[in-house]
Motif scaffolding. Structure first.
Motif, short mmCIF file in Angstrom:
data_model
loop_
_atom_site.label_atom_id
_atom_site.label_comp_id
_atom_site.label_asym_id
_atom_site.label_seq_id
_atom_site.Cartn_x
_atom_site.Cartn_y
_atom_site.Cartn_z
N SER A 93 0.82 -1.21 0.00
CA SER A 93 0.00 0.00 0.00
C SER A 93 0.86 1.26 0.00
N HIS A 94 0.32 2.29 -0.58
CA HIS A 94 0.96 3.61 -0.63
C HIS A 94 2.36 3.57 -1.19
N ARG A 95 2.48 2.83 -2.28
CA ARG A 95 3.74 2.84 -3.02
C ARG A 95 3.44 3.11 -4.48
N LEU A 96 4.47 3.59 -5.15
CA LEU A 96 4.36 3.92 -6.56
C LEU A 96 5.24 2.93 -7.32
N TYR A 97 4.67 2.28 -8.32
CA TYR A 97 5.45 1.29 -9.09
C TYR A 97 5.62 1.76 -10.52
N HIS A 98 6.84 1.61 -11.03
CA HIS A 98 7.09 1.95 -12.42
C HIS A 98 6.93 0.69 -13.26
N GLY A 99 6.32 0.83 -14.44
CA GLY A 99 6.17 -0.36 -15.28
C GLY A 99 5.37 -0.08 -16.54
N TYR A 100 4.71 -1.12 -17.02
CA TYR A 100 4.01 -1.02 -18.30
C TYR A 100 2.61 -1.59 -18.18
N VAL A 101 1.67 -0.98 -18.93
CA VAL A 101 0.38 -1.62 -19.08
C VAL A 101 0.48 -2.53 -20.29
N VAL A 102 0.24 -3.82 -20.07
CA VAL A 102 0.38 -4.81 -21.13
C VAL A 102 -0.92 -5.58 -21.26
N ASN A 103 -1.38 -5.73 -22.49
CA ASN A 103 -2.56 -6.57 -22.71
C ASN A 103 -2.11 -8.02 -22.62
N PRO A 104 -2.53 -8.76 -21.59
CA PRO A 104 -2.00 -10.11 -21.38
C PRO A 104 -2.37 -11.08 -22.51
N GLU A 105 -3.41 -10.75 -23.27
CA GLU A 105 -3.83 -11.67 -24.33
C GLU A 105 -2.86 -11.70 -25.50
N LEU A 115 0.69 -1.05 -23.93
CA LEU A 115 -0.13 0.13 -24.22
C LEU A 115 0.56 1.42 -23.80
N ASP A 116 1.29 1.38 -22.68
CA ASP A 116 1.96 2.61 -22.23
C ASP A 116 2.93 2.27 -21.10
N GLU A 117 3.89 3.16 -20.93
CA GLU A 117 4.79 3.09 -19.78
C GLU A 117 4.16 3.96 -18.70
N ILE A 118 4.00 3.41 -17.51
CA ILE A 118 3.17 4.11 -16.51
C ILE A 118 3.77 4.08 -15.11
N LEU A 119 3.15 4.85 -14.21
CA LEU A 119 3.37 4.71 -12.78
C LEU A 119 2.07 4.23 -12.17
N LEU A 120 2.19 3.25 -11.31
CA LEU A 120 1.00 2.67 -10.68
C LEU A 120 1.01 3.05 -9.19
N ALA A 121 -0.07 3.68 -8.73
CA ALA A 121 -0.17 4.04 -7.32
C ALA A 121 -1.17 3.11 -6.66
N VAL A 122 -0.78 2.54 -5.52
CA VAL A 122 -1.62 1.55 -4.85
C VAL A 122 -2.00 2.05 -3.47
N MET A 123 -3.30 2.04 -3.18
CA MET A 123 -3.78 2.41 -1.84
C MET A 123 -4.73 1.34 -1.36
N ARG A 167 -12.19 4.27 0.80
CA ARG A 167 -11.99 3.23 1.83
C ARG A 167 -11.99 1.83 1.23
N GLU A 168 -11.98 1.76 -0.12
CA GLU A 168 -11.83 0.46 -0.79
C GLU A 168 -10.39 0.37 -1.28
N ASP A 169 -10.02 -0.78 -1.86
CA ASP A 169 -8.72 -0.85 -2.54
C ASP A 169 -8.78 0.08 -3.74
N VAL A 170 -7.78 0.94 -3.86
CA VAL A 170 -7.75 1.88 -4.99
C VAL A 170 -6.41 1.76 -5.71
N VAL A 171 -6.49 1.73 -7.03
CA VAL A 171 -5.29 1.74 -7.85
C VAL A 171 -5.41 2.89 -8.84
N GLU A 172 -4.35 3.65 -8.96
CA GLU A 172 -4.34 4.71 -9.97
C GLU A 172 -3.25 4.41 -10.99
N ILE A 173 -3.63 4.48 -12.24
CA ILE A 173 -2.66 4.29 -13.32
C ILE A 173 -2.31 5.66 -13.88
N HIS A 174 -1.07 6.09 -13.64
CA HIS A 174 -0.63 7.39 -14.16
C HIS A 174 0.03 7.15 -15.51
#
Ligand code: GDP
Ligand code: ZN
Length: 475
Positions: free
Chosen positions: A57-69, A74-82, A90-97
């Motif tokens: 939780s509350h970390r930022l991950y660097h990576g890629y959005v990839v269509n697994p199929e 699709l893009d190089e992104i930062l993923l924020a996880v809360m 108050r639910e699990d939240v993910v932000e794709i930057h």
């Protein structure tokens, strides 16, 4: 109260910019993120990840959005996880930057939707924050107000509200009511001990000081200052050629608000949003209020009178270089029941000390609720007196406003405050008149319910939907 569906939406405005954000909220948010995201770990996007997608939780991950199929990146992104409950909803939240741009954001959103999320309704993230109890309804409404704020003053009001200022006031009034309710309930249950269970004098005093006075003050704050959130509606009225359009243009040159007005509010009149001394002002130029037989113009004039009724303040313009005409008198008749400033224009055409020949009646308010009309000489063509007019507009409209008080109810709050006030007053006079405690208790309960509506404690589902429908998708 848990929502089963996981929702997703593009949270940033349409168009291209630096970054665009896709927000996902709900129990599947992390799973969905795991299936479309590849951490970089210094590898190329399609090589097998060294570690599986496990998120803290509350970390930022660097990576890629990839269509697994098909492995398409699709893009190089930062993923924020809360992780719940430490998120907006108050639910699990993910932000794709991601990189901004309609194509890339839509592609990522579609991928997320395909992996189990559904598209969020307008305001649904904020609605979930409210339903989970993280914020009350006034704070949810403040989110819209912050988005819509046109000046710093309106922003101050919205941020005070999101910090819970209105909520705190209402809660303290409700506490007092609960206290009285408990006493009346006891008086109902133990009628033989009424003297011991309720001190009627002090109950009336508490209702008066802790409830009635406080609610009256909040209602007054609405009346004195709601224009700071809703905008002050100013109408420029006057016969043709006195300089209305020139004034409008002069004000626009300096004060045009950055935010464009909501489209479609007017077709017949020119309407603009200005920022005058921190006040959001919606200014309308009438086409010219004068007698005519032309059906098209009559339509415009009828509309103009509707605008007069709707306006908070009227700038009634006359031409100082000419005697008043029957048209001027007629317009005065139509607007004199409103607050107005008499703008005597074209002062450059007369001598400096020239005093306008204005009927004495025009200088007096027509009813006690109205302010005495202000009179100002201007020469709009040479930008003289226009700055003083700005000061006057601010002074006239801010007359009853206490600058330090940023607690300003909105219309919905005000209507509920009025109902709460009426029920509380009725309870107080009931106690004084020896009305049966059953009835007094009902009044207090009704007052509590009305005030509870403001916070969203007691509120009808359809009203709730109406409030959140004012949001945009992604908020
Ligand atoms: P409206 O019909 O009330 O909208 O009036 P306009 O703004 O179109 O102005 C009518 C005419 O009066 C134009 O020629 C303006 O340039 C002129 N005018 C406007 N303000 C002034 C002023 O302060 N002094 C002078 N001398 N002319 C002005
Ligand atoms: Zn004009």
């Amino acid at each position: 109260m848990t929502n089963s569906a996981t929702i997703a939406a593009i949270a940033t405005p349409a168009g291209s910019g630096g970054i665009g954000i896709i927000k996902i909220s709900g129990k599947d948010a992390l799973t969905i993120a795991a299936s479309v995201f590849r951490k970089s770990c210094g590898r190329t996007p399609n090589s097998e990840p060294r570690t599986p997608n496990v998120f803290e939780s509350h970390r930022l991950y660097h990576g890629y959005v990839v269509n697994p199929e098909n492995g398409r990146v699709l893009d190089e992104i930062l993923l924020a996880v809360m992780v719940a409950p430490y998120s907006y909803t108050r639910e699990d939240v993910v932000e794709i930057h991601a990189h901004s741009g309609p194509a890339v954001l839509t592609a990522i959103l579609n991928l997320v939707l395909k992996h189990g999320a559904r598209l969020a309704d307008p305001g649904e993230f904020t609605k979930r924050a409210y339903l989970s109890g993280r914020i009350d309804l006034t704070q949810a409404e403040a989110v819209i107000d912050i988005i819509n704020a046109k000046t710093e003053k309106s922003l101050d009001i919205a941020t005070a509200q999101i910090r819970g200022n209105i909520k705190a006031h209402i809660e303290s009034v409700r506490d007092s009511l609960f206290h009285i309710l408990a006493e009346t309930e006891a008086a109902i249950d133990f009628p033989e001990d009424v003297e011991e269970t309720i001190d009627t004098d002090s109950a009336v005093e508490v209702i008066q000081n802790q409830v009635v006075d406080k609610l009256n003050k909040l209602i007054k704050q609405y009346e004195n200052a709601h224009f700071l959130r809703d905008g002050l509606k100013v109408l420029i009225a006057g016969r043709p050629n006195v300089g209305k359009s020139s004034l409008m243009n002069c004000l626009l040159r300096k004060d045009r608000a950055i935010v464009t007005p909501i489209p479609g509010t007017t077709r017949d009149f020119i309407e603009e949003t200005l920022n005058i001394r921190g006040i959001p002002v919606t200014i309308t130029d009438t086409a010219g209020l004068h007698e005519t037989d032309d059906p098209v113009e009559i339509l415009g004039i009828k509309k103009a009178y509707e605008y007069i009724e709707d306006a908070d303040l009227i700038l009634f313009m006359t031409d100082l270089s000419q005697p008043l005409t029957p048209d001027d008198h007629e317009i005065y008749e139509k607007i004199s029941h409103k607050n107005f400033i008499l703008v005597a224009n074209k002062a450059d055409l007369v001598e400096e000390k020239f005093e306008p020949d204005i009927p004495d009646a025009w200088k007096l308010p027509i009813s006690p609720e109205l302010r005495k009309p202000e009179i100002i000489k201007t020469s709009v063509r040479y930008d003289r007196g226009v700055d003083a007019l700005r000061d006057l507009i601010a002074a006239v409209s801010m007359g009853g406003y206490d600058d330090k008080n940023t607690i300003i109810p909105n219309l919905r709050h005000k209507l509920a405050l009025e109902r709460g006030l009426q029920a509380a007053s009725s309870a107080a006079s009931g106690i004084q008149n020896g009305t049966p405690f059953e009835l007094i208790s009902m009044d207090i309960q009704e007052s509590l319910d009305s005030l509870g509506e403001i916070l969203g404690i007691t509120i009808r589902e359809d009203i709730l939907d109406q409030i959140f429908s004012r949001f945009c998708i992604g908020k």
